[in-house]
Design a protein around this motif. Structure first.
Motif, mmCIF file in Angstrom:
data_model
loop_
_atom_site.group_PDB
_atom_site.id
_atom_site.type_symbol
_atom_site.label_atom_id
_atom_site.label_comp_id
_atom_site.label_asym_id
_atom_site.label_seq_id
_atom_site.Cartn_x
_atom_site.Cartn_y
_atom_site.Cartn_z
ATOM 1 N N MET A 1 -32.691 -34.210 77.380
ATOM 2 C CA MET A 1 -32.424 -33.946 75.964
ATOM 3 C C MET A 1 -32.251 -35.247 75.185
ATOM 4 N N LEU A 2 -31.537 -36.218 75.775
ATOM 5 C CA LEU A 2 -31.375 -37.510 75.108
ATOM 6 C C LEU A 2 -32.719 -38.202 74.918
ATOM 7 N N ALA A 3 -33.629 -37.976 75.851
ATOM 8 C CA ALA A 3 -34.957 -38.601 75.765
ATOM 9 C C ALA A 3 -35.888 -37.805 74.858
ATOM 10 N N GLY A 4 -35.356 -36.785 74.189
ATOM 11 C CA GLY A 4 -36.171 -36.041 73.228
ATOM 12 C C GLY A 4 -37.108 -35.034 73.861
ATOM 13 N N LEU B 1 -28.792 -43.666 79.390
ATOM 14 C CA LEU B 1 -29.418 -42.582 80.138
ATOM 15 C C LEU B 1 -28.977 -42.579 81.606
ATOM 16 N N LYS C 1 -39.889 -43.806 78.317
ATOM 17 C CA LYS C 1 -39.813 -43.506 76.888
ATOM 18 C C LYS C 1 -39.661 -44.785 76.055
ATOM 19 N N ARG C 2 -39.849 -45.958 76.676
ATOM 20 C CA ARG C 2 -39.778 -47.247 75.991
ATOM 21 C C ARG C 2 -38.448 -47.502 75.309
ATOM 22 N N LEU C 3 -37.366 -47.047 75.926
ATOM 23 C CA LEU C 3 -36.047 -47.379 75.393
ATOM 24 C C LEU C 3 -35.727 -48.830 75.716
ATOM 25 N N MET D 1 -30.310 -32.490 82.803
ATOM 26 C CA MET D 1 -30.604 -31.823 81.540
ATOM 27 C C MET D 1 -30.220 -32.704 80.355
ATOM 28 N N VAL E 1 -37.382 -46.285 80.804
ATOM 29 C CA VAL E 1 -38.584 -47.133 80.769
ATOM 30 C C VAL E 1 -39.774 -46.327 80.262
ATOM 31 N N ILE F 1 -37.607 -31.230 76.180
ATOM 32 C CA ILE F 1 -37.016 -30.025 76.740
ATOM 33 C C ILE F 1 -36.703 -30.306 78.205
ATOM 34 N N PRO F 2 -35.492 -29.952 78.679
ATOM 35 C CA PRO F 2 -35.169 -30.230 80.080
ATOM 36 C C PRO F 2 -36.267 -29.693 81.012
ATOM 37 N N GLY G 1 -30.511 -48.219 75.807
ATOM 38 C CA GLY G 1 -30.924 -46.845 76.054
ATOM 39 C C GLY G 1 -31.023 -46.537 77.533
#
Lengths: 204, 204, 204
Positions: free
Chosen positions: C133-136, C34, C24-26, C129, C22, C138-139, C30
């Motif tokens: 990463m999937l959300a773009g 996630l 990251k507006r997926l 992690m 939410v 850095i963990p 998405g």
């Protein structure tokens, strides 16, 4: 026949990887890495989860076809980009094929229908997700609201359901692949959109 | 002897991971995670694909050496950064070693020469790619036009070719590693560049 | 009982994944990707390294619980976000549980105590992690200086130590999980911070 279809799917996925490489100004090494990962990534993850040696490491064609796709994009990428509508259609066909074949292989190795369908989806969408992450982007299919994973879910689900009713073999695979392909094409044509959670930026 | 070389390669790769951690202002946990992933990532992926338990989870040294590298970078990173030219040379040696050893292991487990060489390349470059992705960057070797993957391809290819002609053991491994190392050093010295696709930003 | 705790941990991890979606507006696809990756990613990586078929692909609940978490976040995410303090506490409990259970499973499959503890840490922190990463991004745990991986190290280490002294079964697992949970909660309350390397931006 099935081998040829597999190689065609790998070729188209590799084209999208190499084109992403051009778009992100990667050098020829980056292009070939993206082409290989896009084309083979989904199947490799599927096989790792099935605990078998990945098919990509047992076939010469699987490794060499992405190299050929990279060569084509390297020398003629403006021409390749011009036929992007065709590539999107072929990519939809590759998606349908990969999710159906992935589900089938998972069933053969004894997974329950739901898990086999999940692994079919991973086979179809995994390579493209790896491509986007390597290129430093959030995977497109997570946010662009186009239906890309949903056709893969349909195809994988149908494949698993047909198998549960005793229907195996290439007619079942073909039916599942065609359904996924058809939904993907319809979704592109009619601009169907996946929903956003309420209040999640749709007003902007 | 081979164990000591392995540990030295792991140590240098881990140094580059921990230094990236400092550069991206990660805390000590981030530094150690990057050090471990850079040093062990390529070999772990290789072993997963070979369908064997990763060597990194069977050796005490493999896990502890990156911790030692992190401690050194944590306390003395300005000094470590000052010897970066030396680190780049050692990193080239690690690259050569890892791609040769990776190819050899893949051949031992029955992969065909081309696939074994591919897995050798993965062993050599995989850890660094994971390091860059974890640090939120596109893997350097995909775009910086320096020859990093190409020496790994040379070393892995030579290793596979020597083996196909019946030449095994440490002389073959050493020869392949030295060739990869030499090409990497030459490429750095003479600033050899990987090509870009035509029209892909070189004029900008 | 242990199955129910597992599912609770998966549910909470999936909530954090869907909430990240939410933020990251997926779209809904998405969000569910996630949620699944956050909840199941650590355990899948653990099982791949142990060279066994991932538990997530053998249980119906493991796959469906993240879907349920996504549905809840999709329709009621403002309410879910409002109970974030509770989610953080439950996430700490999930972290403790996952690292203890992960270490235990690694020991059962014959890993040495240090390697089993390392794999326990991977089980606890791997999913989060992957989510980042999937959300773009850095963990978070690599740079935010909060103690997140450290409690996982404590819990995994205690689990491995208890087992080395012959203490097995649920009392040992519970003790290790509670210790990790307690340290995580203490670290949040008292704002304990992981150190940065000297000169690494602490003056900014």
């Amino acid at each position: 026949m099935s081998e040829i279809l597999d190689l065609l799917g790998i070729f188209v996925f590799a084209l999208t990887g190499a084109l992403m490489g051009v778009r992100k100004r990667l050098d020829v090494v980056g292009m070939v890495v993206l082409a290989e990962m896009t084309a083979l990534g989904g199947g490799v993850v599927r096989d790792l989860i099935l605990n078998v040696r990945p098919a990509a490491f047992q076939s010469l064609g699987y490794v060499l076809v992405p190299v050929a796709a990279t060569v084509i994009v390297f020398f003629w990428h403006p021409h390749v980009a011009r036929v992007m509508p065709l590539i999107l259609v072929l990519d939809a066909a590759g998606l349908g094929l990969f999710c159906a074949v992935g589900t089938e292989k998972a069933l053969e190795y004894g997974l329950a229908p739901l898990h086999a369908a999940l692994l079919g989806v991973v086979t179809g969408i995994g390579g493209g997700m790896l491509r986007d992450m390597l290129a430093g982007e959030i995977p497109t299919l997570l946010y662009d609201r186009q239906l890309y994973a949903v056709p893969a879910m349909l195809g994988s689900g149908v494949m698993a359901a047909l198998s549960a009713y005793g229907l195996h073999g290439w007619p079942a695979t073909l039916a599942a692949a065609v359904l996924a392909f058809g939904l993907r094409i319809m979704a592109m044509r009619r601009k169907w959109r996946a929903p956003l959670a309420r209040g999640s930026g749709s007003g902007e």
